[in-house]
Design an enzyme around this catalytic site. Structure first.
Site, PDB file in Angstrom:
ATOM      1  CB  SER A 189      -0.903   0.009   1.238  1.00 29.68           C
ATOM      2  OG  SER A 189      -1.562   1.245   1.386  1.00 29.68           O
ATOM      3  CE1 TYR A 208      -4.804  -1.905   4.985  1.00 27.81           C
ATOM      4  CE2 TYR A 208      -3.738   0.205   4.554  1.00 27.81           C
ATOM      5  CZ  TYR A 208      -4.321  -0.965   4.089  1.00 27.81           C
ATOM      6  OH  TYR A 208      -4.407  -1.194   2.737  1.00 27.81           O
TER       7      TYR A 208
END
Length: 680
Positions: free
Chosen positions: A557, A570
């Site tokens: 990501s 996250y």
């Protein structure tokens, strides 16, 4: 038109019925024909035509477009210009000058058999029972005993124009005959009507089956071998999964292959009895069989009780011997005009107590090779039960395997897609980025395993992509090592091995540091950091055993680099994944395994993560409506473009393609340009 001609409709229906029953013929094996009247497109007058299944078609799924259509007068006139058996291959090209109309399939080598036999309807089939008679040492005598004068024996002759002449002569001289047994090959039957031809074909098959059943010895394959009985199912399949990567590497030494595994009772019973080494060495006989299975299989000569380690060591020794033996086979029979050797690796590998591994350029080809060897086992059982199995000579097998016409057919095959023969495992692939990636990889030729927490969703996604020869679904919790190994085992049993892994499974919780619980932290890291580690570890082990290199891709990501609010668990998990890419690239490079990553951002459409609450949370953080989140993300990028799942899939494909064959340890941003996430 051929699709409305009643003769064509009748032929297609008969073909489909015959091809639907494996007792009658095998996949793409045999051919059928009908003679009738059509219209000459130039004169408008009636003309006699021959419709015959074209080259490469399958009877069970035949349609009118799969028929070759020839002018019967021109077809029969070829007899007058036939240059003799030494030049009979030239007649195949002559069939093109007999074609009627436009379109239709290419005529097969068996066209002469159908056109020259004086019967309105002809069937040529490869039933196990018929080939058992055809490959029996005393097949000619057995044919007389079983059928009297209603079926005539034809000594082995390679398919072609001369065989068509031979069968035509038999039909002329034996008006009482319903058909014939072709030595070492199969059966041919005929009739004045479509119903009569079909009935005669089925009669020959049924009479042969009944005779074998009633007269066969109790143990056609000899006595049971101690230690060679089938392992219990769970143990058998676990052993198969443990051996599959090594065996695929053996079968792919010359060129990559996709694999298929079967542990059917037919295979296990064959391997459990004393005569299987002798029969395996004799190889198959029917041309349709050995063209797909190679001249003979590789047979592991160890009992089922042997350890995995001992079995692997012995398989590797046998692979060397097999390649030397195949080179010898080629050298004994090749002439200066023969095509180059096509590869020395086995296409069928038999493991006592476990089952059969078969290989091909794609899953369907691998599966069909296995099905053909099951046919061959049935043939051997029948022949050994009533006589002695005696396949055609090795020299004749070579003449067919390295036939110039067969080589020409191979050269006409379409160029394979870029990822052909590659087996991909994609986690979290039932939706979003994972599903788009799986579709992209399958579209480029890969076999794909859809792994997801929901088996139902995984199976549905796989069905959306294609048949079981293209995609399968498996259930996996990537945070569970045993579940991960089970998914890898399912992958190698489905397609032979694994070449390409996409670590995509993930979830996200949008919470501030003070709101993030220990459970939140553990969940994020268990699924993404630990999960991708477990998947990569299991896959790397299989890839190393295959010795064929591979690709591991992490869907990380932009948040692995960018520090944003309310994202600690996250972002930290994604940073862990990002560094795994670098660590594994450094470690696995010596095995030819590339490890790369993709850093997406703002992929809202189709995302399970965003639909599961993450989207609402991020929308609240940024003060926008959830439905406008994708547009919001787009406006903060340099390119002002929304990132879609397909954009990520394209990046994965490029990383795994030949174009980036020398790239490892790379992270590719797919975020439409987020300056704060630029790699430094």
């Amino acid at each position: 038109m051929t699709d409305t001609n009643p003769t064509v409709a009748e032929l297609v229906e008969r073909s489909n019925r015959l091809g639907a029953d494996p007792r009658n013929t095998n996949y793409a094996g045999g051919n059928t024909s009908a003679k009738g009247t059509g219209t000459d497109p130039v004169t408008g007058e009636d003309v006699e035509l021959l419709w015959v299944k074209g080259s490469g078609g399958d009877l069970g799924t035949l349609t009118a477009s799969g028929l070759a259509v020839l002018r019967l007068d021109r077809m029969r006139a070829l007899v007058d210009v036939y240059p003799g058996v030494d030049r009979e291959d030239e007649m195949v090209a002559a069939f093109d000058y007999c074609l009627h109309g436009k379109g239709g399939a290419a005529p097969s080598i068996d066209t002469a058999m159908h056109g020259l036999v004086d019967a309105a309807h002809v069937d040529h089939l490869h039933p196990d029972s018929g080939i058992a008679i055809a490959t029996a040492a005393d097949g000619e005598e057995l044919t007389r005993t079983i059928f009297g004068d209603e079926v005539v024996w034809v000594p082995w002759r390679r398919p072609g124009f001369q065989l068509g002449l031979d069968i035509a002569e038999i039909k002329e001289k034996s008006p009482q005959a319903r058909g014939c047994i072709l030595g070492g090959h199969g059966i041919t039957a005929w009739g004045d009507t479509s119903e009569e031809a079909e009935a005669n074909s089925l009669w020959i098959i049924d009479v042969a089956s009944t005779y074998i059943a009633e007269h066969s010895k109790a143990e056609p394959f000899g006595p049971a071998l101690e230690g060679y009985a089938a392992l219990p199912e769970d143990e058998r399949r676990a052993r198969a999964a443990a051996l599959a990567p090594t065996i695929r590497g053996i079968a792919s030494a010359d060129r990559p292959m996709v694999g298929h595994f079967t542990d059917s009772d037919v295979v296990l019973d064959f391997l459990a009895h004393a005569e299987h080494p002798r029969l395996g060495e004799l190889g198959t006989s029917c041309p349709d069989h050995f063209l797909r299975t190679k001249v003979k299989p590789l047979v592991l000569d160890l009992p089922a009780s042997a350890s995995v380690e001992d079995s692997i060591a012995r398989l590797q020794e046998l692979a060397v011997s097999y390649r030397e033996d195949y080179q010898g086979y080629y050298d004994r029979h090749a002439t200066p005009e023969s095509p180059a050797i096509r590869g020395k690796d086995p296409l069928v590998v038999l493991v006592p107590g476990v089952g059969m591994f078969s290989y091909g350029k794609d899953k369907q080809t691998a599966r069909v090779a296995g099905e053909f060897y099951v046919n061959a086992i049935n043939v051997m059982r029948g022949a050994e039960g009533i006589s002695t199995y005696a396949p055609i000579d090795e020299s004749e097998k070579f003449r067919i395997e390295y036939w110039a016409l067969e080589e020409a057919k191979l050269q006409r095959m379409p160029k394979p897609k870029p990822l052909a023969t590659r087996v991909a495992l994609v986690t979290g692939a039932a939706s979003g980025i994972g599903l788009a990636t799986a579709k992209k990889l399958a579209g480029e030729g890969a076999c794909v395993v859809i792994a997801d927490l929901s088996l139902e969703k995984a199976a549905a996604a796989a069905a959306e992509i294609g048949s079981g020869d293209v995609a399968v679904g498996v259930q996996v919790d990537v945070s569970d090592a045993a579940a991960v190994q089970a998914a890898l085992d399912a992958t190698v049993l489905a397609f032979g091995g694994v070449d390409l892994v996409v670590n995509n499974a993930g979830l996200s919780l949008s919470r501030s540091l003070l709101e993030t619980t220990e459970q939140d932290w553990d969940l994020q890291h268990d699924v993404m950091a630990k999960g991708s580690f477990l998947v990569s570890r299991a896959a790397a082990k299989a890839m190393i055993e295959q010795g064929m290199g591979g690709d591991i891709v992490y869907i990380s990501s932009k948040n692995s680099i960018f520090a944003g609010p309310n994202n600690v668990a996250y972002g930290a998990a994604k940073a862990d994944q990002a560094h795994q890419v670098r660590l594994l690239a450094a470690e696995l490079g010596e095995h030819g395994i590339k490890v790369n990553g993709v850093n997406p951002d703002g992929v809202v459409q189709g995302s399970g993560i965003f639909a599961g609450g993450w989207g609402a949370s991020r929308a609240a953080v940024y003060g926008v409506e959830e439905k406008d989140l994708g547009k919001f993300y787009a406006q903060r990028t340099l390119l002002k473009r929304e990132v879609l799942p397909e954009n990520i899939a394209n990046a994965v494909y490029v990383l795994c393609s030949d174009e980036l064959s020398h790239t490892t340890g790379l992270h590719v941003p797919v975020d439409a340009g987020v300056a704060a996430a630029f790699l430094r």
